[in-house]
Design a protein around this motif. Structure first.
Motif, PDB file in Angstrom:
ATOM      1  N   PRO A   1       1.072  -1.344   0.032  1.00 15.49           N
ATOM      2  CA  PRO A   1      -0.110   0.090  -0.052  1.00 15.49           C
ATOM      3  C   PRO A   1       0.928   1.220  -0.056  1.00 15.49           C
ATOM      4  N   PRO A   2       0.279   2.431  -0.762  1.00 15.20           N
ATOM      5  CA  PRO A   2       1.235   3.364  -0.808  1.00 15.20           C
ATOM      6  C   PRO A   2       1.352   4.167   0.928  1.00 15.20           C
ATOM      7  N   PRO A   3       2.478   4.617   1.240  1.00 18.30           N
ATOM      8  CA  PRO A   3       2.747   5.094   2.438  1.00 18.30           C
ATOM      9  C   PRO A   3       1.821   6.236   2.735  1.00 18.30           C
TER      10      PRO A   3
END
Length: 185
Positions: A176-178
């Motif tokens: 997942p994106p940060p």
């Protein structure tokens, strides 16, 4: 280099088209030439007749009538390179199998795979055949020998399992994106 090769080829062709003369030069060397030397005593060389072979008439092999299968002529016909106890790991479903034949494949014969009882791929004269995008799970595979379009012999069927990567596995999902930082108040 080309000139030397050309000269050698011409010298080889001379006996077929010219008279050959033999003489000894001033240094005592024996010389062969197609032109009689001036002022030298030269012998004419009589060459034996060249070997000839009469062309044999072409014979055609006896053909089998339509619908009649010729007897199997291969003592050994089997697939190699397939696992017998464990699943075959082929992440994209592509792998190759070998074909063991005795005697060698006849010039007019071709090999074709049968995947799950259905013809697979183009007939080939190469004893290494490739399969592409084979679905995961259990399959049967055999090889047949074709004479034209007619199947003349088939190997025993081999059952094997293809194991492919499951693309819905959490391990294969992108991370997942940060998290986005919250604005300071």
């Amino acid at each position: 280099m080309r000139r030397i090769l050309t000269c050698l080829l011409l010298i080889l062709a001379l006996p077929a088209s010219a008279q050959i003369y033999k003489y000894t030069d001033a240094n005592g060397n024996t010389v062969f030439t197609n032109q009689p030397p001036d002022g030298q005593n030269a012998e004419t060389v009589e060459l034996p007749a060249t070997n000839t072979v009469e062309a044999q008439p072409l014979t055609t092999p006896p053909s089998t009538p339509a619908g009649v299968v010729s007897p199997a002529s291969y003592a050994v016909l089997e697939l190699t390179g397939l696992p017998s106890d464990e699943a075959m790991r082929a992440n994209n479903g592509t792998f190759s199998v070998g074909v063991q034949l005795e005697p060698r494949l006849a010039a007019t014969h071709r090999l074709r795979l049968l995947l799950d009882g259905q013809p697979y791929g183009q007939p080939s004269n190469v004893p290494r055949l490739q399969l592409s995008n084979v679905e995961r799970g259990e399959h049967s595979l055999a090889v047949e020998i074709l004479n034209g379009e007619q199947s003349i012999q088939q190997s025993a069927s081999v059952t094997f399992t293809v194991q492919r990567v499951n693309t819905s596995s959490p391990a294969l999902r992108p991370p997942p994106p940060p998290p986005t930082p919250k604005p300071a108040s």
